[in-house]
Every structure is written in structure tokens, then in C-alpha cells.
Design a protein around this motif. Structure first.
Motif, PDB file in Angstrom:
ATOM      1  N   GLU A  28      -8.718  -4.946   9.939  1.00 19.34           N
ATOM      2  CA  GLU A  28      -8.015  -4.583   8.710  1.00 19.34           C
ATOM      3  C   GLU A  28      -8.139  -3.157   8.619  1.00 19.34           C
ATOM      4  O   GLU A  28      -6.985  -2.371   8.347  1.00 19.34           O
ATOM      5  N   GLY A  32      -4.941  -0.332   9.072  1.00 20.22           N
ATOM      6  CA  GLY A  32      -4.529   0.115   7.909  1.00 20.22           C
ATOM      7  C   GLY A  32      -4.614   1.779   8.309  1.00 20.22           C
ATOM      8  O   GLY A  32      -3.703   2.494   7.945  1.00 20.22           O
ATOM      9  N   ILE A 124      -8.355  -4.166   0.382  1.00 18.52           N
ATOM     10  CA  ILE A 124      -7.445  -3.205   0.820  1.00 18.52           C
ATOM     11  C   ILE A 124      -7.439  -1.860  -0.134  1.00 18.52           C
ATOM     12  O   ILE A 124      -7.699  -0.752   0.457  1.00 18.52           O
ATOM     13  N   TYR A 147      -2.145   4.857   1.396  1.00 14.41           N
ATOM     14  CA  TYR A 147      -2.665   3.931   2.579  1.00 14.41           C
ATOM     15  C   TYR A 147      -2.392   2.413   1.857  1.00 14.41           C
ATOM     16  O   TYR A 147      -1.893   1.615   2.667  1.00 14.41           O
ATOM     17  N   TRP A 151       0.159  -0.224   3.477  1.00 12.82           N
ATOM     18  CA  TRP A 151      -0.232  -1.601   3.748  1.00 12.82           C
ATOM     19  C   TRP A 151       0.567  -2.440   3.206  1.00 12.82           C
ATOM     20  O   TRP A 151       1.195  -3.357   4.034  1.00 12.82           O
TER      21      TRP A 151
END
Length: 160
Positions: A28, A32, A124, A147, A151
Motif C-alpha cells: 500500500e 500510494g 492511509i 496523497y 489514494w
């Protein structure tokens, strides 16, 4: 399957598995990072003719620092990263820009140098802050909010 998820499954995951560094939190974070840095896999070269290369927008100076001050002292990890080169004598800066597997391995090693643990899978916001602190750096122009927005738009949405 959207572009981001395809990159995760076809590039990031196999690279991490070959590096013996596979976990969903790292996947992830790398996904990202690539989505944020390249505007969803649009740019392999920094806009405005800057030095950054690859979907991870790693600068050659950072690349060289990783080799000179980290991989040089870890032969096993260096051999794993080298295994992603298209040939033993390949130009590493060219590979960084054009070889997604090599660029992914270098981005993963960049994060491996950080002593702070990776944020947990699914965090996240934590990943965005980690990216900002350790990849984009406090002096970089990127923002954790960008970001997170990218995402949600490119990874969770269906945008290509």
C-alpha cells in the motif's frame, strides 16, 4: 481493474515477494507513493525537467545514496535489487526511469532505511504522513492531504 491496482498486482507484489519483503502495508505504501508521485502513473520524469525519475519520482542523487550508503553494506539485499536490472551492466539511472521492477525495488529499499515501522495496512493517513516525512521529506512540495485524495480517487475509485 484500474491502473493502480494492476500496478500493485503485476509489479509491486511480485517485486516484494522476490525481495522477501512482502506485506500488504508495504504494498500500500509503495502504491500510494507511486500514485502520488507520478499522478497515477502518468509521469516517469519529473515535470518541469527536474531530476526525479520513475513512477516513484526518485532523484538520481537519492538512488546513488541508497547504493553508496546502504546497499554497499548489505550484499544480500544489493543482489536482490540488482536481480531486477535488465542486464548486469545496465545503466541504473536509465533502469530507474524505465524498469518498473527495478524502480519498485529501489523505492522499497528507500523505505527500508527508515528505522520507524511502516504504518499498518489500511492506515492511509499514516502512510501519507510516513511518505511525507521519509520520502517526499518535510522540504518537499507534496502534502499528505494530496496523497490521501489521490489514494481515494485512483486506488479506491475506478479512475484510470
Amino acid at each position: 481493474m484500474n491502473k493502480a491496482i494492476k500496478f500493485q498486482h503485476e509489479v509491486i507484489r511480485p517485486v516484494l515477494e522476490k525481495m522477501h519483503a512482502s506485506n500488504l502495508a508495504a504494498e500500500e505504501l509503495l502504491l500510494g507513493t507511486a500514485v502520488q508521485e507520478s499522478l497515477n502513473f502518468k509521469y516517469r520524469r519529473q515535470m518541469g525537467n527536474g531530476p526525479a525519475r520513475s513512477y516513484f519520482q526518485m532523484e538520481p542523487a537519492t538512488h546513488d545514496d541508497i547504493w553508496n550508503n546502504y546497499l554497499k553494506y548489505n550484499a544480500r539485499r544489493a543482489a536482490l535489487v540488482t536481480s531486477f536490472l535488465s542486464s548486469p551492466d545496465a545503466d541504473k539511472h536509465d533502469e530507474l526511469e524505465n524498469n518498473d521492477q527495478y524502480a519498485t525495488a529501489m523505492a522499497r529499499v528507500h523505505y527500508m532505511r527508515v528505522s520507524e515501522a511502516l504504518p499498518k495496512q489500511g492506515d492511509i493517513e499514516g502512510q501519507a504522513n510516513y511518505w511525507k516525512q521519509y520520502y517526499n521529506t518535510p522540504l518537499g512540495k507534496g502534502k499528505p492531504s494530496e496523497y490521501i485524495e489521490k489514494w481515494h480517487h485512483y486506488v479506491l475509485g475506478s479512475e484510470d
